[in-house]
Design an enzyme around this catalytic site. Structure first.
Site, short mmCIF file in Angstrom:
data_model
loop_
_atom_site.label_atom_id
_atom_site.label_comp_id
_atom_site.label_asym_id
_atom_site.label_seq_id
_atom_site.Cartn_x
_atom_site.Cartn_y
_atom_site.Cartn_z
N LYS A 1 -4.03 -0.74 -7.82
CA LYS A 1 -4.37 -1.21 -6.31
C LYS A 1 -4.96 -2.88 -6.44
CE LYS A 1 -9.38 -0.27 -5.87
NZ LYS A 1 -10.46 0.28 -5.09
N TYR B 1 1.97 -5.16 -5.01
CA TYR B 1 1.14 -4.07 -4.80
C TYR B 1 1.69 -3.68 -3.27
CZ TYR B 1 -2.78 -1.65 -2.51
OH TYR B 1 -3.53 -0.64 -2.03
N GLY C 1 -11.78 8.45 -7.45
CA GLY C 1 -11.64 7.08 -7.43
C GLY C 1 -12.77 6.94 -6.03
N SER D 1 -1.42 0.88 3.10
CA SER D 1 -2.36 -0.17 3.18
C SER D 1 -1.96 -1.40 4.23
CB SER D 1 -2.30 -1.03 1.69
OG SER D 1 -2.84 -2.29 2.10
N LYS E 1 3.53 0.04 -1.68
CA LYS E 1 3.14 0.89 -0.64
C LYS E 1 4.48 0.89 0.29
CE LYS E 1 -1.06 2.03 -1.98
NZ LYS E 1 -1.21 3.23 -2.38
N TYR F 1 -4.58 1.78 5.52
CA TYR F 1 -6.10 1.68 5.64
C TYR F 1 -6.21 -0.12 5.60
CZ TYR F 1 -6.18 5.63 2.48
OH TYR F 1 -6.23 6.93 1.78
N ASN G 1 -13.08 -8.21 -7.24
CA ASN G 1 -12.20 -9.12 -6.47
C ASN G 1 -12.79 -9.10 -4.96
OD1 ASN G 1 -10.10 -9.96 -8.49
ND2 ASN G 1 -9.65 -7.86 -8.56
N ASN H 1 -6.27 10.63 -13.82
CA ASN H 1 -6.19 10.21 -15.13
C ASN H 1 -7.35 9.34 -15.68
OD1 ASN H 1 -5.44 7.85 -14.10
ND2 ASN H 1 -3.51 7.44 -15.13
#
Ligand code: NAD
Ligand code: UFG
Length: 339
Positions: free
Chosen positions: A84, A148, A10, A124, A152, A176, A197, A32
């Site tokens: 995410k 989401y 990623g 996050s 987290k 982050y 986005n 994956n």
């Protein structure tokens, strides 16, 4: 050091792999590819000028995880794998809870089985209560506004409880803020599927001409120019924070949480101006109404990371914009661009 990296292909994972491999770590990427391309890993190998182990697998598949981890025998895990997209998480909550939470539980169970008790986890800034005063410290109360963000928050709690119950364990939870930018080579970067986005990928598509104009979501916030303000952090700095966190957990016990940001907020209009200045491209935009669920400002107090991890962000907004544009120009179709 042997590091098992979930979600290594990623955006953030790939940049972290390059830095880890350059430091001489033995690394396995377990992914994956549900939101990435194996091509990213080929480029990582080339950039790092070294090899890495690659396993295609799902964190929700404990058998595959155990085979990969049992063979590799990691000293530590960096856990990036997760879904995410904030908007999508409202439409598919069970998919998000299953992938992110059940996947994280499966990972911790397999770590227990193979005797690995050190983990760095990607959390996050969305876990914070947006109504609390900023800059956010690690003690600012949590109240995620999205499914989401709740995944987290729950995973953070699970890791804390796991750590308390697991003698000798050590965990670093990294919150982050807004990761942006790309590797200086322009060979790896953020490659969103479809219409982006997030602000910087959208701006760079507008500059490229593949999107007509940026919609600026609201100009009535309580910020310098009324547009939303965020703490943007260069992905190269963020990758460096993982190396610092790995070093920290090697000698620590228990679970510690760290904000990973710069401590500076940049508004949408300031970002447009910075991008135009850094790249000499024009970014047409139109002010529209606010986007549902958006908050005025998020900004980190990153001093704990500096004091405890010895880590501090170094790249400024101009460097972030330049690197995004370099990646965009060299890879107009992301990893689907033939080299
Ligand atoms: P990304 O989507 O580029 O990378 C995540 C990787 O995990 C992808 O390669 C994906 O294929 C993989 N993955 C997802 N589910 C998986 C599963 N079940 N099994 C195996 N692999 C799986 O995202 P990113 O921007 O690199 O983010 C990495 C982590 O950091 C994520 O956990 C994300 O939630 C978190 N994070 C990202 C941001 C951001 O703005 N980019 C901000 C805060 C936190
Ligand atoms: N924005 C626009 N137009 C766009 C896109 C964004 O004006 O087309 C504005 C937003 O309103 C906001 C700012 O640009 O004010 C940043 O928006 P992003 O979508 O880039 O980032 P967010 O802060 O909304 O969310 C991001 C990630 C989340 C993550 C969060 C905190 O998308 O996954 O940062 O880490 F959880």
């Amino acid at each position: 050091m042997r590091v098992f990296v979930t979600g290594g292909a990623g955006f953030i994972g790939s940049h972290t792999l390059v830095q880890l491999m350059r430091k001489g770590a033995d690394v396995l990427s377990y992914d994956n590819y549900c939101n990435s391309s194996p091509e990213a890993l080929s480029r990582v190998k080339r950039l790092a000028q070294s090899d890495l182990a690659i396993v295609e697998g799902d964190i929700c598949d404990p058998g595959a995880l155990e085979r990969a981890m049992g063979d590799f025998k990691p000293d530590a895990v960096i856990h990036f794998a997760g879904l995410k997209a904030v908007g999508e998480s409202a439409e598919k909550p069970l998919t998000y809870y299953k992938n992110n939470i059940a996947g994280s539980i499966a990972l911790l169970e397999v770590m227990n089985k193979i005797g690995c008790s050190k983990i760095v986890f990607s959390s996050s800034a969305t876990v914070y209560d947006p109504d609390k005063p900023f800059p956010f410290t690690e003690d600012t109360p949590l109240k995620a506004a999205s499914t989401y963000g709740r995944t987290k928050h729950f995973i953070e709690d699970i890791i804390r409880d796991w750590s308390a119950a697991t003698p000798g364990s050590s965990a670093a939870v990294l919150r982050y803020f807004n990761p942006v930018g790309a590797h200086a080579s322009g060979d790896i970067g953020e490659d969103p599927v479809g219409i982006p986005n997030n602000l910087l990928p959208y701006i760079s598509r507008v500059a490229q001409g593949s999107l007509k104009e940026l919609q600026v979501f609201g100009d009535c916030y309580d910020t310098a120019d009324g547009t939303g303000a965020r703490d943007y952090i260069h992905v190269e700095d963020l990758a460096g924070a993982h190396l610092a966190a790995l070093e920290y957990i090697a000698g620590a016990k228990g679970c510690e949480t760290f904000n990973i940001g710069t401590g500076t907020a940049t508004t949408v209009l300031a970002m447009i101006r910075a991008f135009e200045a850094a790249t000499e491209q024009s970014v047409p935009y139109r002010i529209t109404g606010p986007r549902a669920g958006d908050v005025s400002t998020t900004v980190a107090n990153p001093s704990k990371a500096e004091q405890v991890l010895g880590w501090k962000a170094e790249h400024d907004i101009e460097a972030m914009c330049r690197s995004v544009w370099n990646w965009q120009v060299r890879n107009p179709n992301g990893y689907r661009t033939p080299e």
